[in-house]
Enzyme design. Sequence first.
Site, mmCIF file in Angstrom:
data_model
loop_
_atom_site.group_PDB
_atom_site.id
_atom_site.type_symbol
_atom_site.label_atom_id
_atom_site.label_comp_id
_atom_site.label_asym_id
_atom_site.label_seq_id
_atom_site.Cartn_x
_atom_site.Cartn_y
_atom_site.Cartn_z
ATOM 1 N N LYS A 129 5.527 1.462 -1.530
ATOM 2 C CA LYS A 129 4.410 2.147 -0.949
ATOM 3 C C LYS A 129 4.847 2.656 0.574
ATOM 4 O O LYS A 129 4.710 3.734 1.019
ATOM 5 C CB LYS A 129 3.235 1.644 -1.153
ATOM 6 N N GLN B 59 -3.986 -4.069 -2.747
ATOM 7 C CA GLN B 59 -2.863 -4.286 -3.745
ATOM 8 C C GLN B 59 -3.709 -5.082 -4.698
ATOM 9 O O GLN B 59 -4.089 -6.420 -4.257
ATOM 10 C CB GLN B 59 -1.835 -4.748 -3.342
ATOM 11 N N ASP C 148 -6.838 5.200 -3.835
ATOM 12 C CA ASP C 148 -6.859 4.771 -5.260
ATOM 13 C C ASP C 148 -7.863 5.274 -6.325
ATOM 14 O O ASP C 148 -7.540 5.214 -7.562
ATOM 15 C CB ASP C 148 -6.880 3.253 -5.243
#
Length: 285
Positions: free
Chosen positions: A53, A97, A120
């Site tokens: 990322k 995460q 997200d």
Amino acid sequence: MAKIIDGKAISAQVRAELAEETKLFEKENGFLPGLAVVIVGDDPASHVYVRNKGRACDEVGFYSETHKLPKETTQEELEALVDRLNADEKIHGILVQLPLPKHLDEEKILLKISPDKDVDAFHPYNVGKIMIGNYSFLPCTPAGIMVLLERSGIEITGKKCVVVGRSNIVGKPMAMLLLHANGTVTVCHSRTKDLAAVCREADILVAAIGKAEFFGADMVKEGAVVIDVGMNRNAEGKLVGDVDFAAVEPKASYITPVPGGVGPMTITMLMKNTLTAAKQAVKRG
Ligand code: NDP
């Protein structure tokens, strides 16, 4: 013989476009889109995702920061960090995460992330917006699949779409996006009766169950478009999808390989969501 949908190439194309847009954004606004990634603990796979990322941010020209926290981090400490990032003007997207260590309440943390920075698209506010078809951010994997379909010239309107898997991050939003694109959508799961027969009806089959090479030629209609979301290790430790590629490819019209299909798009869509979040921050003033 199926046409192979090259997720790596399409992803590179989208990233190049995002890099151009980012330059323009910086010129107009005097700052860069910023993404903060938070990782707790030392799960090696999660660390690989987080590194990727960071690299993707560099590639498209974003500002990024990674917060690596020890596995003993408390709920209060993690929530305090999310609060700080919510208030930080340099940061437009926050990604925690997953999975988090067991002692942490994942749902509570995800609820803490401001919906405006929820790149997200896991916050119930954004999930609700997806449901009504008025969205800012789309969950990255299904959004990436929509781009793969679009850029491969695959028509969705009126097509029978079968999504196998009903998770909140893949199956359910995938079904919703195909529905918004005028597909006729069936969602299957572990309790579906005669799964093979339902799959054989599909013009577009999305396999997202997490079972190595589960979908064989008997589950696919001649000429179907087959999208393989699965990422599994087979008995030899090789990365394989949910679809038995060798068996299905001759029958399909289009197919995504694993690796190199859906996977590369996911992080790219995270970059897209971060740029969208930055643009929205500008609009809000
Ligand atoms: P989950 O484990 O959360 O969900 C799996 C779904 O598959 C469930 O709905 C389950 O049904 C269903 N299922 C399991 N076994 C069967 C079966 N035998 N027949 C029919 N349905 C079944 O997985 P995710 O959605 O998170 O991920 C799915 C796969 O996609 C995994 O391999 C994952 O690694 C991969 N993935 C890939 C990404 C990428 O970027 N390429 C991103 C995210 C995930 P039920 O609800 O009834 O239990």
